[in-house]
Write a protein that holds these residues in place. Structure first.
Motif, PDB file in Angstrom:
ATOM      1  N   PRO A 332      70.756 -51.719   7.677  1.00 49.42           N
ATOM      2  CA  PRO A 332      72.154 -51.813   7.941  1.00 49.42           C
ATOM      3  C   PRO A 332      71.726 -49.956   8.564  1.00 49.42           C
ATOM      4  O   PRO A 332      71.413 -48.850   8.153  1.00 49.42           O
ATOM      5  N   LYS A 333      72.753 -50.008  10.308  1.00 48.26           N
ATOM      6  CA  LYS A 333      73.602 -48.320  10.047  1.00 48.26           C
ATOM      7  C   LYS A 333      74.022 -47.743  10.029  1.00 48.26           C
ATOM      8  O   LYS A 333      75.019 -47.981   8.529  1.00 48.26           O
ATOM      9  N   GLY A 334      73.252 -46.172   9.817  1.00 43.80           N
ATOM     10  CA  GLY A 334      73.917 -44.978   8.881  1.00 43.80           C
ATOM     11  C   GLY A 334      73.499 -44.484   8.070  1.00 43.80           C
ATOM     12  O   GLY A 334      73.353 -43.529   7.078  1.00 43.80           O
ATOM     13  N   VAL A 335      72.562 -46.334   6.725  1.00 42.99           N
ATOM     14  CA  VAL A 335      71.739 -45.253   5.916  1.00 42.99           C
ATOM     15  C   VAL A 335      70.640 -44.803   5.344  1.00 42.99           C
ATOM     16  O   VAL A 335      70.291 -44.090   4.346  1.00 42.99           O
ATOM     17  N   ARG A 336      69.665 -45.214   6.390  1.00 40.64           N
ATOM     18  CA  ARG A 336      68.419 -44.350   6.573  1.00 40.64           C
ATOM     19  C   ARG A 336      68.252 -43.292   8.034  1.00 40.64           C
ATOM     20  O   ARG A 336      67.551 -43.275   8.886  1.00 40.64           O
ATOM     21  N   GLU A 343      74.754 -43.409  13.620  1.00 42.98           N
ATOM     22  CA  GLU A 343      75.394 -44.234  12.677  1.00 42.98           C
ATOM     23  C   GLU A 343      76.606 -43.857  11.736  1.00 42.98           C
ATOM     24  O   GLU A 343      76.166 -42.844  11.166  1.00 42.98           O
ATOM     25  N   LYS A 344      77.594 -44.875  11.766  1.00 41.42           N
ATOM     26  CA  LYS A 344      78.234 -45.170  10.606  1.00 41.42           C
ATOM     27  C   LYS A 344      77.609 -46.639   9.798  1.00 41.42           C
ATOM     28  O   LYS A 344      77.643 -47.148  10.207  1.00 41.42           O
ATOM     29  N   VAL A 345      78.091 -46.446   8.448  1.00 37.77           N
ATOM     30  CA  VAL A 345      77.879 -47.553   7.823  1.00 37.77           C
ATOM     31  C   VAL A 345      78.726 -48.600   7.929  1.00 37.77           C
ATOM     32  O   VAL A 345      79.796 -48.435   7.817  1.00 37.77           O
ATOM     33  N   ASN A 346      78.245 -49.919   7.730  1.00 37.30           N
ATOM     34  CA  ASN A 346      79.224 -50.807   8.371  1.00 37.30           C
ATOM     35  C   ASN A 346      78.657 -52.065   7.272  1.00 37.30           C
ATOM     36  O   ASN A 346      78.334 -52.454   6.684  1.00 37.30           O
ATOM     37  N   ARG A 378      72.786 -48.834  -0.824  1.00 39.21           N
ATOM     38  CA  ARG A 378      72.471 -47.806  -0.642  1.00 39.21           C
ATOM     39  C   ARG A 378      73.653 -47.089   0.385  1.00 39.21           C
ATOM     40  O   ARG A 378      74.937 -46.697   1.361  1.00 39.21           O
ATOM     41  N   ILE A 379      74.329 -48.818   0.983  1.00 43.63           N
ATOM     42  CA  ILE A 379      75.303 -48.980   1.797  1.00 43.63           C
ATOM     43  C   ILE A 379      76.553 -48.202   0.960  1.00 43.63           C
ATOM     44  O   ILE A 379      77.647 -47.771   0.881  1.00 43.63           O
ATOM     45  N   LYS A 380      76.685 -48.847  -1.215  1.00 46.04           N
ATOM     46  CA  LYS A 380      77.479 -49.008  -1.532  1.00 46.04           C
ATOM     47  C   LYS A 380      77.768 -47.325  -2.307  1.00 46.04           C
ATOM     48  O   LYS A 380      79.231 -47.380  -2.543  1.00 46.04           O
ATOM     49  N   ARG A 381      76.466 -47.198  -2.434  1.00 43.67           N
ATOM     50  CA  ARG A 381      76.716 -45.486  -2.907  1.00 43.67           C
ATOM     51  C   ARG A 381      77.754 -44.674  -2.015  1.00 43.67           C
ATOM     52  O   ARG A 381      78.028 -45.070  -1.145  1.00 43.67           O
ATOM     53  N   LYS A 382      77.611 -42.924  -3.087  1.00 44.33           N
ATOM     54  CA  LYS A 382      78.827 -42.445  -2.643  1.00 44.33           C
ATOM     55  C   LYS A 382      78.062 -41.511  -1.999  1.00 44.33           C
ATOM     56  O   LYS A 382      77.154 -41.154  -2.946  1.00 44.33           O
ATOM     57  N   TRP A 383      78.704 -40.194  -1.411  1.00 42.55           N
ATOM     58  CA  TRP A 383      77.846 -39.278  -1.336  1.00 42.55           C
ATOM     59  C   TRP A 383      77.790 -37.767  -2.119  1.00 42.55           C
ATOM     60  O   TRP A 383      77.296 -37.343  -2.630  1.00 42.55           O
ATOM     61  N   ASN A 385      77.064 -39.353  -5.531  1.00 42.32           N
ATOM     62  CA  ASN A 385      76.074 -39.890  -6.439  1.00 42.32           C
ATOM     63  C   ASN A 385      74.155 -39.462  -5.959  1.00 42.32           C
ATOM     64  O   ASN A 385      73.656 -39.944  -5.559  1.00 42.32           O
ATOM     65  N   LEU A 386      74.560 -38.677  -6.946  1.00 39.88           N
ATOM     66  CA  LEU A 386      72.930 -37.537  -7.140  1.00 39.88           C
ATOM     67  C   LEU A 386      71.939 -38.030  -6.812  1.00 39.88           C
ATOM     68  O   LEU A 386      70.673 -37.774  -6.629  1.00 39.88           O
ATOM     69  N   ILE A 387      72.490 -39.349  -8.054  1.00 45.04           N
ATOM     70  CA  ILE A 387      71.203 -39.697  -9.151  1.00 45.04           C
ATOM     71  C   ILE A 387      70.687 -40.652  -7.943  1.00 45.04           C
ATOM     72  O   ILE A 387      69.130 -40.761  -7.941  1.00 45.04           O
ATOM     73  N   SER A 388      71.083 -41.548  -7.741  1.00 43.91           N
ATOM     74  CA  SER A 388      71.212 -42.787  -6.406  1.00 43.91           C
ATOM     75  C   SER A 388      70.050 -41.928  -5.311  1.00 43.91           C
ATOM     76  O   SER A 388      68.966 -42.770  -5.230  1.00 43.91           O
ATOM     77  N   TYR A 389      70.759 -40.779  -5.039  1.00 39.55           N
ATOM     78  CA  TYR A 389      69.862 -40.032  -3.807  1.00 39.55           C
ATOM     79  C   TYR A 389      68.602 -39.818  -4.375  1.00 39.55           C
ATOM     80  O   TYR A 389      67.738 -39.654  -3.764  1.00 39.55           O
ATOM     81  N   PHE A 390      68.217 -39.143  -5.123  1.00 43.51           N
ATOM     82  CA  PHE A 390      67.790 -39.372  -6.099  1.00 43.51           C
ATOM     83  C   PHE A 390      66.326 -40.062  -6.740  1.00 43.51           C
ATOM     84  O   PHE A 390      65.109 -39.743  -5.683  1.00 43.51           O
TER      85      PHE A 390
END
Length: 518
Positions: A332-336, A343-346, A378-383, A385-390
């Motif tokens: 998906p766009k924007g997640v990576r 790119e923005k998340v769709n 990746r689409i659902k996570r919020k900015w 949410n550090l645990i998800s990014y980790f």
């Protein structure tokens, strides 16, 4: 004032019966004229015999090599009785060519290598009876080519290597009876191609090795019972529509096809056979690639040649056999996104990814399902949410085992270094020297302690913090730690790195579980 000549009716038929030389001589003398053979019946008494280029004797109605003037040529509602009809190598001038409502009875209909000149060519509502129909290597220039509601009888139909340098090619509501149909290697230039509501019978349909530069429509087309090939086709038009198309039996393939940067739609299509869309090339700016509400009664394979930021839409699809998405490279766009990318998340990609994950899971393709699930997160996570990014950075959501192994090794090395520093600090050296693990109670000062022994004890103590369940490391290190008074900063930092090590060990186990899941 000159009056335009018209060769009409029985006079035109009589001129044709005089033969090619006399006909062509008349055309040479009258290059600008109209010919009207509408409502003319070509009966048994009009049949002639001739030899084709292969030396075979043909009997029927021969227009081979005939020239036609610039003007309107009409065969409207003409009837050709049973027998071969050949216009092979005929040359038509510029103007309107009318073959509407013509009846060709049983026999070979040969329009191969015909030069149809400039202008519209219309075969609407004509009936091609049983037998071969050949248009191979013919040329159409300018205007439109129309086969609207044309009926092709039982027999093979050849449109191979035809040059359609026209505005529109229309086969709407055309009916192809039992027999193979081939448009292989034809050139459509910038023609808009429309097969809407056309139907094919029992036989193979071949559109391979073509290039469509304009809109193409197979909406509500019934491809009948046979193999259908669009292999290697280049679709460059603004819209590629196979809405509600149907294939009953056989096989359909779009392998190695290339699609443009517009819309590709197979929505509500019905595939009662195996369908293969492998090694598809998608333009990076393609707007949509949709199979929404399609039905697959056979196996379905879908893969892209390279990763694109386009999620194919299989929402609402019904599948009754295996679906192979293992080589489907998409994100998906924007997640990576790359640095400085706009790119923005769709969020509209979310249900598409969920459906792809479900299809992969139903086919027991756990690796692919996990890949789609990761992009779904990746689409659902919020900015924040550090645990998800980790989790993403350290293991690609449980997909890459190398990352947590590397992180664990780095963590252990850092912990060993910190432990070494802590042991060699100037804290109660006398107590330190009296510890029984020094293997030499007679040493009198710290400087006589071998450096490698300090290093070894630092490794044991660090490993006890990182991996306490290996052998007797935990027991040995506790004995060591009791004899030492390590600084407080070390204890605090060691707790942090211990927790980090446990996390990486867990991620390693998770990756192993995902990799070898049955």
């Amino acid at each position: 004032m000159n009056t335009r000549k018209i060769l009409k009716g029985e006079l035109a038929k009589a001129k044709w019966k005089e033969g090619k030389e006399i006909w062509n001589s008349w055309v040479a003398q009258n290059p600008e004229a109209d010919i009207d053979l509408s409502f003319v019946h070509f009966s048994d008494e009009d049949k002639v015999e001739w030899r084709d280029k292969s030396g075979n004797i043909k009997k029927g109605f021969n227009f081979e090599g005939f020239n036609f003037p610039n003007g309107n040529i009409t065969f409207h509602r003409a009837v050709f009785f049973v027998g071969d009809v050949s216009f092979a190598n005929a040359v038509f001038g510029n103007g309107y060519l009318d073959f509407t409502h013509v009846i060709f009875n049983t026999g070979t209909k040969n329009f191969s290598k015909v030069d149809f000149g400039k202008g519209t060519v219309d075969f609407s509502n004509s009936e091609f009876g049983e037998g071969l129909t050949i248009f191979s290597k013919s040329k159409f220039l300018d205007g439109n080519v129309i086969f609207y509601n044309t009926s092709f009888g039982k027999g093979d139909i050849h449109f191979e290597s035809v040059s359609f340098n026209v505005y529109n090619l229309l086969f709407q509501y055309a009916s192809f009876n039992d027999g193979h149909v081939s448009f292989r290697k034809s050139d459509f230039f910038t023609a808009s191609v429309d097969f809407q509501n056309s139907s094919f019978g029992v036989g193979n349909v071949d559109f391979s090795e073509l290039k469509f530069s304009e809109r193409i429509s197979f909406e509500y087309t019934d491809f009948g019972k046979g193999s259908v090939s669009f292999a290697g086709v280049e679709f460059e038009g603004p819209n590629i529509d196979f809405l509600s198309a149907k294939v009953d039996e056989g096989f359909i393939t779009f392998d190695n096809a290339k699609f443009s940067d517009w819309n590709v739609r197979f929505e509500r299509a019905i595939f009662k056979c195996n369908a293969s869309f492998e090694n598809i090339t998608i333009h990076p700016n393609c707007n949509s690639f949709s199979f929404k509400d399609a039905k697959f009664d056979g196996s379905f394979r879908l893969s892209f040649t390279e990763e694109v930021t386009l999620i194919p839409d299989l929402v609402g699809t019904k599948v009754n056999h295996q679906v192979d998405l293992h080589k489907l490279k998409c994100r998906p766009k924007g997640v990576r996104k790359k640095i400085n990318s706009n790119e923005k998340v769709n969020e509209n990609d979310l249900p598409k990814l969920t459906r792809l994950k479900e299809l992969a899971e139903s086919s027991k393709d756990h690796d692919t399902a996990l890949r789609f699930h990761a992009d779904e997160i990746r689409i659902k996570r919020k900015w924040w949410n550090l645990i998800s990014y980790f989790f993403d950075i350290s293991s690609n959501y449980g997909q890459e085992i190398f990352r947590p192994i590397l992180c664990l090794i780095i963590t252990i090395i850092i912990l060993i270094s910190l432990t070494y520093v802590a042991i060699t600090c100037d804290y109660k050296k006398s107590d330190f020297l009296s510890v029984d693990f020094l293997y030499n109670d007679n040493w009198s000062c710290y400087h006589e302690l071998e450096r490698y022994e300090v290093r070894d004890k630092a490794v044991i103590l660090a490993l006890s913090k990182a991996i306490p369940f290996i052998g007797n490391i935990g027991t040995d290190s506790r004995a060591v730690e009791k004899k030492l008074e390590l600084p407080d900063w070390y204890k605090l930092i060691s707790y942090f790195f211990s927790i980090l090590s446990y996390v990486f060990i867990f991620l390693i186990g998770l990756c192993l579980r995902n990799r070898y899941r049955i």
